[in-house]
Design a protein around this motif. Structure first.
Motif, short mmCIF file in Angstrom:
data_model
loop_
_atom_site.label_atom_id
_atom_site.label_comp_id
_atom_site.label_asym_id
_atom_site.label_seq_id
_atom_site.Cartn_x
_atom_site.Cartn_y
_atom_site.Cartn_z
N PRO A 148 -1.13 2.72 4.64
CA PRO A 148 -1.21 1.33 4.19
C PRO A 148 -0.56 0.39 5.23
O PRO A 148 0.41 0.75 5.88
N THR A 149 -1.15 -0.77 5.35
CA THR A 149 -0.66 -1.76 6.30
C THR A 149 0.18 -2.79 5.57
O THR A 149 -0.18 -3.25 4.49
N LEU A 150 1.28 -3.14 6.17
CA LEU A 150 2.16 -4.16 5.62
C LEU A 150 2.09 -5.37 6.55
O LEU A 150 2.31 -5.26 7.75
N THR A 151 1.75 -6.52 5.99
CA THR A 151 1.68 -7.75 6.77
C THR A 151 2.84 -8.64 6.38
O THR A 151 3.05 -8.91 5.20
N VAL A 152 3.59 -9.07 7.36
CA VAL A 152 4.72 -9.97 7.14
C VAL A 152 4.38 -11.31 7.78
O VAL A 152 4.03 -11.37 8.96
#
Length: 141
Positions: free
Chosen positions: A5-9
Motif C-alpha cells: 500500500p502507498t501512503l501519500t503525505v
C-alpha cells in the motif's frame, strides 16, 4: 508479489523568492529560513543609497530631497522613504550588511514607517516583532 500500500503525505507550504533565494512559508505564515546567512542585495543597496544621499544633504551637494530626486531621476517620496533607513539602529544596519537579518526582514518591511528611537524599534509590530534588532537575536543557534 503482493502490492504494497502507498501512503501519500501532503504538506501545505508555499515557496517564495526573496532576495534571489527561495524561502519555504508554512501554512501559519512562519518562514522556514535556511541556516546559512544571506546578504539581501536590495536592502544593502537601499542602505548605501540612504547613507550616500544623507551625506550629500549634509555636505550641501543638494539642499533638498527634491533636488536629489531630480538628479537621480526618481520620485521624491521614494528618496524620502529610503533616507529614513539612516534612522535605523546601528545594530540593525550591521545585521543587514552581515546577512544576519531575520528572513522576515525585507526591504518592503523596512520601507514602512518605524519609530525613530532605537529602543522603540525593537517593539515594531508585524514580522519584526518576533525578533530583537540586537545582533545576538539575529545569529542562528
Amino acid at each position: 508479489m503482493e502490492a504494497v500500500p502507498t501512503l501519500t503525505v501532503r504538506v501545505p507550504f508555499v515557496i517564495r523568492r526573496r532576495g534571489g533565494r527561495k524561502l519555504v512559508i508554512a501554512p501559519d505564515g512562519t518562514v522556514a529560513a535556511p541556516c546559512r546567512h544571506h546578504v539581501d542585495n536590495a536592502m544593502v543597496k537601499a542602505l548605501a543609497r540612504a547613507f550616500r544621499w544623507r551625506e550629500m544633504l549634509e555636505n550641501g551637494a543638494y539642499a533638498t530631497v527634491g533636488e536629489i530626486a531630480a538628479a537621480e531621476k526618481i520620485n521624491p517620496s521614494y528618496v524620502s522613504r529610503v533616507l529614513r533607513l539612516t534612522l535605523l539602529a546601528p545594530e540593525t544596519v550591521e545585521s543587514i550588511l552581515d546577512g544576519l537579518q531575520p528572513a522576515e526582514m525585507t526591504l518592503a518591511v523596512l520601507m514602512e514607517p518605524f519609530p525613530i528611537p532605537w529602543r522603540e524599534q525593537e517593539l515594531i509590530a508585524g514580522p519584526l516583532s518576533r525578533h530583537s534588532f540586537s545582533r545576538s537575536a539575529l545569529v542562528d543557534p
